[in-house]
Write a protein that holds these residues in place. Structure first.
Motif, mmCIF file in Angstrom:
data_model
loop_
_atom_site.group_PDB
_atom_site.id
_atom_site.type_symbol
_atom_site.label_atom_id
_atom_site.label_comp_id
_atom_site.label_asym_id
_atom_site.label_seq_id
_atom_site.Cartn_x
_atom_site.Cartn_y
_atom_site.Cartn_z
ATOM 1 N N VAL A 243 41.804 41.384 44.073
ATOM 2 C CA VAL A 243 42.172 40.273 44.970
ATOM 3 C C VAL A 243 43.627 39.857 44.761
ATOM 4 O O VAL A 243 44.190 39.142 45.584
ATOM 5 C CB VAL A 243 41.258 39.030 44.805
ATOM 6 C CG1 VAL A 243 39.820 39.357 45.140
ATOM 7 C CG2 VAL A 243 41.381 38.451 43.407
ATOM 8 N N SER A 244 44.238 40.334 43.676
ATOM 9 C CA SER A 244 45.648 40.019 43.436
ATOM 10 C C SER A 244 46.520 40.520 44.582
ATOM 11 O O SER A 244 47.589 39.972 44.852
ATOM 12 C CB SER A 244 46.102 40.660 42.120
ATOM 13 O OG SER A 244 45.940 42.064 42.202
ATOM 14 N N ILE A 245 45.998 41.518 45.291
ATOM 15 C CA ILE A 245 46.767 42.086 46.405
ATOM 16 C C ILE A 245 47.019 41.043 47.502
ATOM 17 O O ILE A 245 47.980 41.103 48.242
ATOM 18 C CB ILE A 245 46.020 43.311 46.987
ATOM 19 C CG1 ILE A 245 46.924 44.157 47.879
ATOM 20 C CG2 ILE A 245 44.807 42.907 47.806
ATOM 21 C CD1 ILE A 245 47.414 45.383 47.229
ATOM 22 N N LEU A 246 46.092 40.035 47.571
ATOM 23 C CA LEU A 246 46.253 38.983 48.588
ATOM 24 C C LEU A 246 47.142 37.852 48.090
ATOM 25 O O LEU A 246 47.421 36.914 48.837
ATOM 26 C CB LEU A 246 44.888 38.415 48.987
ATOM 27 C CG LEU A 246 43.866 39.381 49.565
ATOM 28 C CD1 LEU A 246 42.563 38.670 49.853
ATOM 29 C CD2 LEU A 246 44.415 40.029 50.835
ATOM 30 N N GLY A 247 47.560 37.946 46.815
ATOM 31 C CA GLY A 247 48.401 36.895 46.274
ATOM 32 C C GLY A 247 47.637 35.874 45.452
ATOM 33 O O GLY A 247 48.173 34.837 45.076
ATOM 34 N N VAL A 248 46.362 36.140 45.171
ATOM 35 C CA VAL A 248 45.605 35.260 44.294
ATOM 36 C C VAL A 248 46.132 35.419 42.873
ATOM 37 O O VAL A 248 46.326 36.537 42.404
ATOM 38 C CB VAL A 248 44.104 35.616 44.326
ATOM 39 C CG1 VAL A 248 43.328 34.783 43.320
ATOM 40 C CG2 VAL A 248 43.545 35.452 45.720
ATOM 41 N N THR A 249 46.386 34.310 42.191
ATOM 42 C CA THR A 249 46.945 34.409 40.846
ATOM 43 C C THR A 249 45.838 34.642 39.816
ATOM 44 O O THR A 249 45.427 33.737 39.109
ATOM 45 C CB THR A 249 47.718 33.133 40.488
ATOM 46 O OG1 THR A 249 48.345 32.659 41.669
ATOM 47 C CG2 THR A 249 48.764 33.428 39.431
ATOM 48 N N ASP A 250 45.355 35.863 39.750
ATOM 49 C CA ASP A 250 44.359 36.208 38.736
ATOM 50 C C ASP A 250 45.080 36.870 37.569
ATOM 51 O O ASP A 250 46.321 36.826 37.496
ATOM 52 C CB ASP A 250 43.303 37.133 39.336
ATOM 53 C CG ASP A 250 43.855 38.520 39.570
ATOM 54 O OD1 ASP A 250 45.059 38.626 39.878
ATOM 55 O OD2 ASP A 250 43.096 39.496 39.414
ATOM 56 N N ALA A 251 44.342 37.494 36.663
ATOM 57 C CA ALA A 251 44.961 38.101 35.488
ATOM 58 C C ALA A 251 45.949 39.203 35.884
ATOM 59 O O ALA A 251 47.044 39.305 35.320
ATOM 60 C CB ALA A 251 43.878 38.658 34.564
#
Lengths: 303, 249
Positions: A243-251
């Motif tokens: 989901v980081s691809i959408l810009g969610v700030t995950d690990a």
């Protein structure tokens, strides 16, 4: 240990699985057999240790003595920098954990519903059966990355009022859509392994269709598919990183930000380690569950 | 003359072009046992499945307590609540303990409280010598014990009629006797039963009426003595001769 799947572990052979009552003493032959087995195990362990040292040591030696090792270890294993950015990555990982928890609950509910629809024979559900089949076929066949992009950028592009633009929610939605398709199939296969005679027995006792499912078919089906479901949970945890691809700030995203600031890749390694800290214990737990379920089935003689 | 519990009128059943049951008529008065004998494929099991509505008949009718249960608008669930069936392969629920296997239907179908259901189940287990198996899972029991638990599970809902479908076919001769004596006890207590069996012991010890089924038709019927000792039809004689040779008489 994993090579012992499917047969009772040898260490158990001493303790009788059934309590016959009275004291049981091993015969001389059994005592000799155990001594021989112990000796064989000791020799096998020694061989395994020596061969591991050679193979792993050899590979490490090749890596460390290679010409690029110095620059590689500077870019990937700068531990001081790694520790510095660790709090941000851990904070990001919290998003992955939350996403996993929410997604797995949704996937469980939707997956079960779709499995039930696909295994039902009620004529009223015929259109839903067709839709469910199409849904599973489609979303098992598309790479999750594409589903993420389509949902994450497609839904906001519709500009429908009231629909969310929150990337975290859209990311979760995409993960749920994809994993529901897989989990529905796992549950469905579990339901199909329960012999029709079980349902016939339940129905002939007067239980309704729903009661037969609820008390007889599903409990047995879930027992059989627990190991593959846990396997899917491990995969789900990892895939929340996408989901980081959408810009969610995950690990993953946190690591990406940290590494782009310094041109050092150590944050990625740190993120990988954090994922491993969760997934490895879960994988071990899955293995143990699988081994137990096989042993239980072997013990009863019904596979 | 009181009304029979079960009345089967000219029932016909076929799978496609193959006729499995033809012109089957008989009735079972209360507290009696009717035993169907005949070789494999003679239609015995199909007949029981039709009575329990697991299969559907093509012609004729079946009445339970005077009510046509094969009518198009019959309530299948309601009919099954009045019928018990025991299968050849036991079909106990492997994920439930013996006690829970027995109390499931009384609790969920009849709405009896857990305490009462358990109390009744323990009474039944006591009576058939299985009290100490209550907390075991079915796979820890012998075949004979499993089949007796299956019988107890069926009678726990107090059915009007008990159907027993080849219940000893999967058991060795010693275990057959154990199940046979359970069924004999049920007979003594007045359970109305229809049995399909290869085991002549049932015909001898339990039956009030024996029917010989051959290619889907009742060829001969009468008391156990009549059928087993003085059969009239050549097919019945031939069948009993083969059973005798196999050491089952």
């Amino acid at each position: 240990m994993s090579n012992e799947i499917g047969r009772p572990s040898e260490s158990d052979s001493g303790a009788a699985p059934y309590n016959f009552g009275g004291e049981w003493k091993p015969s001389q032959l059994e005592i000799d057999r155990r001594a021989a087995r112990k000796e064989r195990n000791r020799r096998n362990a020694a061989i395994a240790i020596i061969s591991s040292i050679f193979v792993i040591g050899g590979l490490a030696l090749v890596a460390v003595t290679s010409p690029g090792w110095k620059s590689l270890s500077d870019t990937f294993f700068a531990w001081a920098y790694g520790v510095e950015v660790l709090p941000k990555i851990i904070l990001g990982f919290g998003t992955n954990v939350a996403l996993t928890l929410i997604a797995s609950v949704c996937v469980g509910i939707f997956g079960l519903s779709i499995a039930l629809i696909r295994t039902s024979r009620s004529p009223a559900l015929a259109p839903f059966r067709i839709l469910a089949t199409v849904y599973v076929d489609v979303f098992r066949g598309i790479p999750m990355l594409l589903v993420l992009l389509l949902v994450g950028f497609g839904i906001p592009a519709l500009r429908i009022k009231g629909l969310t633009n929150n990337v975290l929610i859209l990311g979760t939605l995409a993960v749920v859509i994809t994993y529901t398709a897989y989990v529905a199939e796992v549950i469905r296969s579990g339901i199909l392994t329960i012999h029709p005679s079980q349902r016939a027995a339940a129905r002939s006792l007067g239980l309704s269709h729903f009661q037969s499912l609820r008390f007889v078919v599903l409990p047995q089906a879930f027992r059989r598919v627990t190991p593959p479901l846990l396997n899917d949970l491990v995969a789900l945890i990892k895939d929340t990183g996408l989901v980081s691809i959408l810009g969610v700030t995950d690990a993953v995203r946190a690591a990406q930000i940290a590494s782009s600031r310094s041109f050092n890749y150590t944050p990625y390694v740190m993120a990988a380690i954090i994922f491993l800290l969760v997934t490895i214990p879960l994988t071990r737990f899955t293995d143990r569950t699988l081994r137990r379920s096989i042993e239980r089935q072997n013990a009863t003689g019904v596979a | 003359m009181t009304q029979p519990v079960l009345k089967v009128n000219q029932v016909r059943k076929s799978y496609g072009a193959e006729v499995v049951l033809e012109d089957i008529s008989f009735s079972v008065p209360v507290h009696t046992a009717t035993v169907f004998i005949g070789s494999s494929g003679s239609g015995k099991s199909t007949l029981l499945r039709c009575i329990n509505l697991l299969d559907q008949i093509d012609d004729g009718s079946i009445e339970l307590d005077g009510e046509d249960i094969t009518a198009v608008d019959a309530d299948v669930d309601k009919v099954r609540r009045k019928l018990g069936i025991v299968f050849q392969s036991f079909n106990l629920f492997p994920h439930m303990k013996v006690i829970d296997n027995i109390t499931l239907a009384p609790m969920k179908v009849q709405g009896i409280s857990k305490e009462v259901a358990r109390e009744n189940a323990y009474k039944l287990l006591d009576r058939f010598g299985l009290h100490d198996k209550a907390q075991d899972y079915p796979d820890r029991l012998s075949g004979g014990q499993q089949q007796r638990v299956a019988i107890i599970r069926s009678i726990a809902v107090a059915p009007r009629l008990l159907l027993l479908d080849e219940i000893t076919s999967a058991l060795d001769p010693v275990l057959v006797n154990e199940v046979l004596s359970t069924v004999r006890d049920l007979k003594i207590e007045g359970m109305t039963m229809v049995l399909a069996t290869h085991e002549m012991g049932f015909a001898k010890q339990v039956a009030d009426e024996v029917c010989f089924l051959h290619h889907g038709k009742i060829l001969e019927w009468g008391t156990p003595t009549q059928i087993l000792e003085a059969p009239q039809q050549p097919e019945t004689k031939e069948f009993l001769k083969r059973v005798h040779e196999a050491g089952r008489l």
